[in-house]
Design a protein around this motif. Structure first.
Motif, mmCIF file in Angstrom:
data_model
loop_
_atom_site.group_PDB
_atom_site.id
_atom_site.type_symbol
_atom_site.label_atom_id
_atom_site.label_comp_id
_atom_site.label_asym_id
_atom_site.label_seq_id
_atom_site.Cartn_x
_atom_site.Cartn_y
_atom_site.Cartn_z
ATOM 1 N N VAL A 262 2.255 1.204 15.140
ATOM 2 C CA VAL A 262 3.688 1.400 14.868
ATOM 3 C C VAL A 262 4.265 2.447 15.814
ATOM 4 O O VAL A 262 5.371 2.287 16.355
ATOM 5 N N SER A 263 3.521 3.546 16.042
ATOM 6 C CA SER A 263 3.981 4.599 16.952
ATOM 7 C C SER A 263 4.119 4.075 18.381
ATOM 8 O O SER A 263 5.056 4.430 19.095
ATOM 9 N N SER A 264 3.177 3.219 18.776
ATOM 10 C CA SER A 264 3.252 2.620 20.116
ATOM 11 C C SER A 264 4.503 1.765 20.261
ATOM 12 O O SER A 264 5.151 1.760 21.308
ATOM 13 N N ALA A 265 4.838 1.041 19.193
ATOM 14 C CA ALA A 265 6.029 0.194 19.232
ATOM 15 C C ALA A 265 7.294 1.043 19.328
ATOM 16 O O ALA A 265 8.229 0.712 20.065
ATOM 17 N N LEU A 266 7.330 2.162 18.598
ATOM 18 C CA LEU A 266 8.523 3.001 18.563
ATOM 19 C C LEU A 266 8.659 3.886 19.799
ATOM 20 O O LEU A 266 9.757 4.081 20.322
ATOM 21 N N ILE A 267 7.542 4.421 20.279
ATOM 22 C CA ILE A 267 7.579 5.398 21.372
ATOM 23 C C ILE A 267 7.397 4.739 22.737
ATOM 24 O O ILE A 267 8.076 5.084 23.707
ATOM 25 N N LEU A 268 6.469 3.762 22.808
ATOM 26 C CA LEU A 268 6.175 3.112 24.089
ATOM 27 C C LEU A 268 6.855 1.758 24.232
ATOM 28 O O LEU A 268 6.635 1.043 25.208
ATOM 29 N N ASN A 269 7.662 1.389 23.228
ATOM 30 C CA ASN A 269 8.382 0.109 23.236
ATOM 31 C C ASN A 269 7.452 -1.099 23.321
ATOM 32 O O ASN A 269 7.805 -2.126 23.915
ATOM 33 N N GLU A 270 6.249 -0.952 22.761
ATOM 34 C CA GLU A 270 5.339 -2.086 22.699
ATOM 35 C C GLU A 270 5.740 -2.988 21.524
ATOM 36 O O GLU A 270 6.191 -2.514 20.489
ATOM 37 N N THR A 271 5.576 -4.282 21.705
ATOM 38 C CA THR A 271 6.012 -5.246 20.701
ATOM 39 C C THR A 271 4.913 -5.495 19.675
ATOM 40 O O THR A 271 3.752 -5.686 20.028
ATOM 41 N N LEU A 272 5.300 -5.505 18.396
ATOM 42 C CA LEU A 272 4.365 -5.828 17.318
ATOM 43 C C LEU A 272 4.524 -7.303 16.960
ATOM 44 O O LEU A 272 5.615 -7.763 16.633
ATOM 45 N N ALA A 273 3.419 -8.050 17.039
ATOM 46 C CA ALA A 273 3.448 -9.466 16.677
ATOM 47 C C ALA A 273 3.457 -9.612 15.157
ATOM 48 O O ALA A 273 3.050 -8.695 14.435
ATOM 49 N N PRO A 274 3.905 -10.758 14.650
ATOM 50 C CA PRO A 274 3.915 -10.978 13.192
ATOM 51 C C PRO A 274 2.544 -10.771 12.547
ATOM 52 O O PRO A 274 2.456 -10.230 11.439
ATOM 53 N N LEU A 275 1.466 -11.187 13.239
ATOM 54 C CA LEU A 275 0.126 -10.996 12.680
ATOM 55 C C LEU A 275 -0.208 -9.509 12.561
ATOM 56 O O LEU A 275 -0.889 -9.092 11.621
ATOM 57 N N GLN A 276 0.246 -8.702 13.506
ATOM 58 C CA GLN A 276 0.003 -7.261 13.434
ATOM 59 C C GLN A 276 0.742 -6.639 12.254
ATOM 60 O O GLN A 276 0.208 -5.763 11.565
ATOM 61 N N ILE A 277 1.964 -7.098 12.025
ATOM 62 C CA ILE A 277 2.728 -6.606 10.874
ATOM 63 C C ILE A 277 2.040 -7.005 9.575
ATOM 64 O O ILE A 277 1.915 -6.200 8.642
ATOM 65 N N ALA A 278 1.550 -8.244 9.527
ATOM 66 C CA ALA A 278 0.814 -8.699 8.342
ATOM 67 C C ALA A 278 -0.454 -7.873 8.135
ATOM 68 O O ALA A 278 -0.810 -7.528 7.004
ATOM 69 N N GLY A 279 -1.141 -7.562 9.245
ATOM 70 C CA GLY A 279 -2.345 -6.737 9.150
ATOM 71 C C GLY A 279 -2.035 -5.352 8.611
ATOM 72 O O GLY A 279 -2.782 -4.818 7.779
ATOM 73 N N GLY A 280 -0.932 -4.768 9.070
ATOM 74 C CA GLY A 280 -0.523 -3.463 8.568
ATOM 75 C C GLY A 280 -0.238 -3.501 7.078
ATOM 76 O O GLY A 280 -0.591 -2.572 6.339
ATOM 77 N N ALA A 281 0.374 -4.592 6.621
ATOM 78 C CA ALA A 281 0.654 -4.743 5.197
ATOM 79 C C ALA A 281 -0.647 -4.833 4.392
ATOM 80 O O ALA A 281 -0.750 -4.273 3.291
ATOM 81 N N LEU A 282 -1.651 -5.532 4.938
ATOM 82 C CA LEU A 282 -2.952 -5.633 4.257
ATOM 83 C C LEU A 282 -3.620 -4.266 4.152
ATOM 84 O O LEU A 282 -4.194 -3.917 3.108
ATOM 85 N N VAL A 283 -3.554 -3.493 5.230
ATOM 86 C CA VAL A 283 -4.156 -2.155 5.208
ATOM 87 C C VAL A 283 -3.462 -1.276 4.170
ATOM 88 O O VAL A 283 -4.122 -0.576 3.388
ATOM 89 N N LEU A 284 -2.142 -1.310 4.141
ATOM 90 C CA LEU A 284 -1.397 -0.516 3.167
ATOM 91 C C LEU A 284 -1.733 -0.946 1.741
ATOM 92 O O LEU A 284 -1.881 -0.107 0.843
ATOM 93 N N ALA A 285 -1.873 -2.264 1.530
ATOM 94 C CA ALA A 285 -2.235 -2.765 0.202
ATOM 95 C C ALA A 285 -3.624 -2.275 -0.203
ATOM 96 O O ALA A 285 -3.855 -1.890 -1.357
ATOM 97 N N ALA A 286 -4.546 -2.279 0.757
ATOM 98 C CA ALA A 286 -5.907 -1.803 0.476
ATOM 99 C C ALA A 286 -5.899 -0.312 0.150
ATOM 100 O O ALA A 286 -6.637 0.151 -0.741
ATOM 101 N N ILE A 287 -5.077 0.460 0.865
ATOM 102 C CA ILE A 287 -4.995 1.903 0.614
ATOM 103 C C ILE A 287 -4.440 2.176 -0.786
ATOM 104 O O ILE A 287 -4.959 3.015 -1.529
ATOM 105 N N VAL A 288 -3.377 1.456 -1.165
ATOM 106 C CA VAL A 288 -2.797 1.619 -2.499
ATOM 107 C C VAL A 288 -3.826 1.258 -3.579
ATOM 108 O O VAL A 288 -3.992 1.980 -4.573
ATOM 109 N N ALA A 289 -4.541 0.154 -3.355
ATOM 110 C CA ALA A 289 -5.572 -0.260 -4.317
ATOM 111 C C ALA A 289 -6.680 0.779 -4.416
ATOM 112 O O ALA A 289 -7.193 1.079 -5.498
#
Length: 309
Positions: A262-289
């Motif tokens: 996410v920081s790379s996307a915001l600071i270095l203007n790198e693009t996040l693909a939909p699969l990367q966003i989905a992966g981030g959501a899975l990690v966050l879900a695992a952390i909450v669990a």
């Protein structure tokens, strides 16, 4: 045990979860600025050497101001030595692996350490390996793989071995650090950095990258952010590992590559693909669990402890 002591102990793991998650975020944020610094010629190994030297100076000042002892508890000296050596091997292995394989592949291999921690914990920490915990770490690992999006082609076995070695070293670091609860955090940071320093210098000399301190002036802001992120992440990591288990912390640190992406996307203007966003959501879900599972375990343990008047 009185009520005040019981409340203090029960809140400590909650603080540990917060410390670990913040530490993971700082580490992930730190990586982006390390990459920016590398664009200007400030090598990673040189930054590591001066970062350790700076940390030693800062720890010395903090110890002097707070009049904090830098002495190690006698029974924890061997454990702290293990933490220092494993920390050094972690950095050397991970940074060296990218010379042979892509960074994304190295990240996926490196972030197998939460799986190692979970699988080994029944033997090291004598904790039960529950289906819920296995499911959480599996979801977190899948999320990390999607976030870094590796391209597994033309891989060099040396890079894979170095990254996996760094993963094993990290698991050792977490288990050993979780057992160093009596030595103060200031003393821990001081001695661990003192162990890392000669290793970092030797690696820099061997690779011909031990540059003078003036190299840090090539990217002052990026270098400052890199060092600050590491210092904050490192201190919070050991505050966390004095309060929660290696298993709980290991899963939380899966947030690090998500924050980096996410920081790379915001600071270095790198693009996040939909699969990367989905992966981030899975990690966050695992952390909450994982947090909910840890909270339930903590409440269960607290219910078993009698509170005397």
């Amino acid at each position: 045990m009185n009520l005040k002591v019981a409340m203090t102990r029960s809140s400590s793991p909650a603080n540990g979860l917060l410390f670990a998650l913040t530490s993971a975020g700082l580490y992930g944020f730190n990586i982006v600025y390390a990459r920016i610094a590398s664009f200007t010629g400030a090598s990673g190994s040189a930054i590591v050497v001066y970062r350790v030297l700076l940390m030693l100076v800062l720890v010395g000042l903090v110890a002097a101001i707070l009049r904090s002892s830098l002495a190690m508890e006698r029974e924890e000296r061997g454990k702290l030595l293990l933490v220092g050596v494993s920390s050094a091997l972690q950095g050397i292995g991970y940074l060296s692996s990218v010379a042979f394989i892509p960074v994304t592949v190295a990240a996926v291999v490196f972030y197998t350490y939460p799986i190692i921690i979970v699988l080994v914990s029944p033997f090291v920490e004598k904790t039960p390996l529950t289906q819920a915990l296995v499911a959480i770490v599996a979801v977190a690992t899948l999320g990390v793989c999607l976030v870094v999006g590796p391209a597994f082609s033309d891989l060099d076995w040396r890079g894979l071995a170095l990254a996996f070695g760094a993963s094993i070293a990290t698991a050792v670091q977490f288990f050993a650090a979780a057992r160093c609860t009596r030595t103060g955090v200031v003393a821990k940071v001081f001695w661990i950095q003192l162990i890392i320093l000669p290793t970092a210098i030797l690696v820099s000399l061997a690779t011909g990258q031990l540059a003078p301190p003036s190299i840090l002036a090539l990217a002052p802001f990026a270098v400052t952010m890199t060092i600050a992120g590491y210092v904050g992440g490192f201190v919070l990591q050991f505050l966390a590992l004095g309060r929660i288990s290696a298993v709980a912390a290991g899963i939380l640190y899966c947030a690090e590559p998500v924050v980096a992406a996410v920081s790379s996307a915001l600071i270095l203007n790198e693009t996040l693909a939909p699969l990367q966003i989905a992966g981030g959501a899975l990690v966050l879900a695992a952390i909450v669990a994982n947090v909910l599972l840890e909270q339930r375990r903590r409440l269960k343990d607290a219910a078993l402890v009698p509170i005397a008047d």
